[in-house]
Design an enzyme around this catalytic site. Structure first.
Site, short mmCIF file in Angstrom:
data_model
loop_
_atom_site.label_atom_id
_atom_site.label_comp_id
_atom_site.label_asym_id
_atom_site.label_seq_id
_atom_site.Cartn_x
_atom_site.Cartn_y
_atom_site.Cartn_z
CG HIS A 186 15.84 14.79 44.21
ND1 HIS A 186 16.32 13.67 44.82
CD2 HIS A 186 14.74 15.15 44.87
CE1 HIS A 186 15.54 13.36 45.81
NE2 HIS A 186 14.56 14.24 45.88
CB CYS A 486 -0.01 17.43 42.35
SG CYS A 486 0.13 15.89 43.25
C1 PEP Z 1 4.34 12.32 42.73
O1 PEP Z 1 4.76 11.22 43.12
O2 PEP Z 1 3.99 12.53 41.55
C2 PEP Z 1 4.25 13.45 43.66
C3 PEP Z 1 3.68 14.58 43.31
O3 PEP Z 1 4.85 13.30 44.87
P1 PEP Z 1 6.45 13.41 45.08
O4 PEP Z 1 7.08 13.83 43.79
O5 PEP Z 1 6.67 14.37 46.17
O6 PEP Z 1 6.78 11.99 45.44
#
Ligand code: PEP
Ligand code: MG
Length: 568
Positions: A186, A486
């Site tokens: 985070h 992403c």
């Molecule tokens: C990922 O896991 O790379 C993703 C984009 O989803 P999150 O970070 O929300 O788990």
């Protein structure tokens, strides 16, 4: 004398400033007995400490305004509560040290509150915070939580929770340095979203004294303690060059030879839209819809609430692609109405699409709300499912989309290694792939993404992770479909070039990273990105992969046949 410390650079840029530490909890003060002669001295310490804490809370409330003000004013009143103060003073008179007397008096009041119905029980955390502040003041240690400062500072913390960062004033926080936290923790994601330089997983950061001047290089992960003037000048000049290059590159994302790679934004709701637009995002590559509902996770959001929030985001990107991820609940983002209460290992449990398939009515309601939100808007709406494991998952999601009559492409996130290994089979059902490299790294390396100690394994330059990306991108190209990234990997400008070299067709990231990625991509022809990708995959470690790709991209590594060596 200047000293260099090394962590993991997770949010690029340079911050130079004095260190302020995030105060840790003060814990329980030892029970010391004070003699009769010391009582007046202990008593005299109480009122000034209480007044200082109450004044500080009131001042913070005035600055914060709105709801924050009401909460902080109430806390200031708790600090000055006459009955509580009497109790503290009586305890001192009976021989308790000041810190312990505060701790015990607040403890007695705490019991009363905790047993006095739901509303008052909810104030217990506020009372504990007031107690810790007074005890910290008496002990002369930093206040718990985010430092209160009028001067800009570099924040040092063990790790940062989303609740901590929500209180940070981006105008005051020049940069972050944390001891814990991996590149996809985070702390890292929030630092990128705020656009402040950050270094995580830096052992010993907590030992830096308040006020020590540091220079934080969020790209290399280097933190210079007491930097020499020459170092400051060198870092500042390099940062100015990078910023100028980022500002100079405009327009849609493309390699130097014009190979288009749309640069999209990751958003958590309407509040993130202005930054995305300002950064020139060509659309949204990941709308994390669960972020909208984390604060009241007891019940599913109403249709109206959902339609309103979705429509606000969709309306901001006319004629653009917006990829909405259906609720990704579970693990570190539990939603009580969707995810099981107690799982032995929630990251490997019923999360993401698994939870939605257990609650088809929630998935149906979300898809219907999305269809309604997009009605009449000129947006290209795509939807995708998190945590798709296999073809059956991809089909279940595609079927749910078809059954609600949603006119949108239905994609699958590749976050589980099995999905990358069998991407061809998933592409028989999914219209596109989107690589969630944060979870993909977590599951490929069996390394919890929140664990700072495992940051090495979470490094998105790990060649094994690049292999999984290559498998997915190749399968998508053969199927004539798109494969984006992403996850946080897309926000690293050099790695973004490597991802494009691996065949990735779009990149989605926190808004502040977009200009940097755009600028780096524009410096290299596609063939060089492909060469860098080959060099990175041929490496044995993440560091070597980074170095090998860096050498190619800076014109010092192996060059593709026919490509002129250019200093660029
Ligand atoms: C990922 O896991 O790379 C993703 C984009 O989803 P999150 O970070 O929300 O788990
Ligand atoms: Mg994920």
């Amino acid at each position: 004398m200047e000293k260099t410390m090394r962590g993991l650079g997770v949010s690029p840029g340079l911050a130079i400033g004095g260190v302020r530490r995030m105060g840790a909890g003060v814990g329980e003060p030892p029970a010391v007995h004070v003699g009769r002669r010391e009582v007046p001295r202990e008593l005299a310490r109480i009122r000034p400490a209480v007044e200082a804490v109450a004044d500080d809370l009131t001042a913070r409330g005035e600055r914060g305004g709105g709801e924050a003000r009401a909460v902080l004013d109430a806390q200031a009143m708790m600090a000055r509560d006459p009955a509580l103060l009497d109790d503290v003073e009586q305890r001192i008179t009976s021989g308790s040290g000041a810190e312990r007397a505060v701790y015990d008096a607040f403890g007695a009041y705490r019991e009363l509150l905790a047993g006095a119905g739901e509303y008052l029980a909810g104030r217990v955390a506020d009372l504990d915070d007031v107690r810790d502040r007074i005890v910290a003041r008496l002990l002369g240690v930093p206040m718990p939580g985010v430092p209160d400062s009028d001067e800009p500072y570099v924040l040092i913390a063990r790790d940062l929770a989303p609740a901590d960062t929500a209180l940070l004033d981006p105008a005051l926080v020049l940069g972050f340095v944390t001891e814990q936290g991996g590149p996809t923790s985070h702390s890292a994601i929030l630092a990128r979203a705020l656009g402040v330089p950050a270094v995580v997983a830096l052992p010993g950061a907590g030992a830096l004294a308040e006020g020590t001047v540091v220079a934080v290089d969020g790209s290399t992960g280097e933190v210079y303690v007491d930097p020499e003037p020459a170092r400051r000048a060198e870092l500042t000049a390099a940062a100015a060059r990078t910023a100028a290059a980022a500002a100079a590159a405009t327009g849609p994302g493309a390699t130097r030879d014009g190979h288009r790679v749309p640069l999209l934004a990751n958003v958590g709701g309407p509040a993130d839209v202005p930054a995305a637009l300002a950064a020139g995002a060509e659309g949204v590559g990941l709308f994390r819809t669960e972020f909208l509902f984390l604060d009241d996770s007891r019940r599913a959001p109403s249709r109206e609430t959902q339609v309103r929030a979705y429509r606000e985001v969709l309306a901001a990107f006319p004629d653009s692609r917006v990829v909405v991820r259906v609720l990704d609940a579970g693990a570190d983002k539990p939603l009580d109405f969707l995810t099981p209460a107690a799982e032995p290992n929630p990251a490997l449990g019923v999360r993401g699409l698994r939870a939605l398939l257990d609650h088809p009515e929630v998935l149906r309601a979300q898809l219907t709300a999305l269809g309604e939100a997009a009605e009449g808007l000129p947006v290209a709406l795509d939807v995708m499912a998190p945590m798709v494991a296999d073809r059956a998952d991809a089909r279940a999601f595609a079927d749910a989309c078809a059954q609600t009559g949603l006119r949108a492409k239905a994609g699958a996130m590749v976050e589980i290694p099995a999905a990358a290994l069998r991407a061809r089979s998933i592409l028989r059902e999914a219209d596109f792939l989107s690589l969630g490299t944060n979870d993909l790294a977590q599951y490929a390396f069996a390394a919890d993404r929140q664990a700072g100690a495992l940051a090495r394994l979470q490094d998105p330059w790990q060649p094994a992770l690049l292999d999984l990306v290559a498998l997915s991108a190749t399968a998508a190209r053969d199927a004539g479909k798109g494969c984006g990234v992403c996850g946080e990997a897309a926000a690293d400008p050099l790695l973004a070039c490597v991802l494009v070299g691996l065949g990735v067709t779009s990149l989605s990231m926190s808004a502040p990273a977009i200009p940097h990625v755009r600028a780096e991509l524009a410096r290299h022809p596609l063939a060089r990105c492909e060469e860098a990708a080959r060099a990175a995959r041929a490496a044995e470690t993440a560091d070597d992969a980074r170095r090998a790709a860096g050498a190619v991209l800076s014109g010092h590594g192996p060059v593709s046949p026919g490509e002129p060596r250019s200093p660029s």
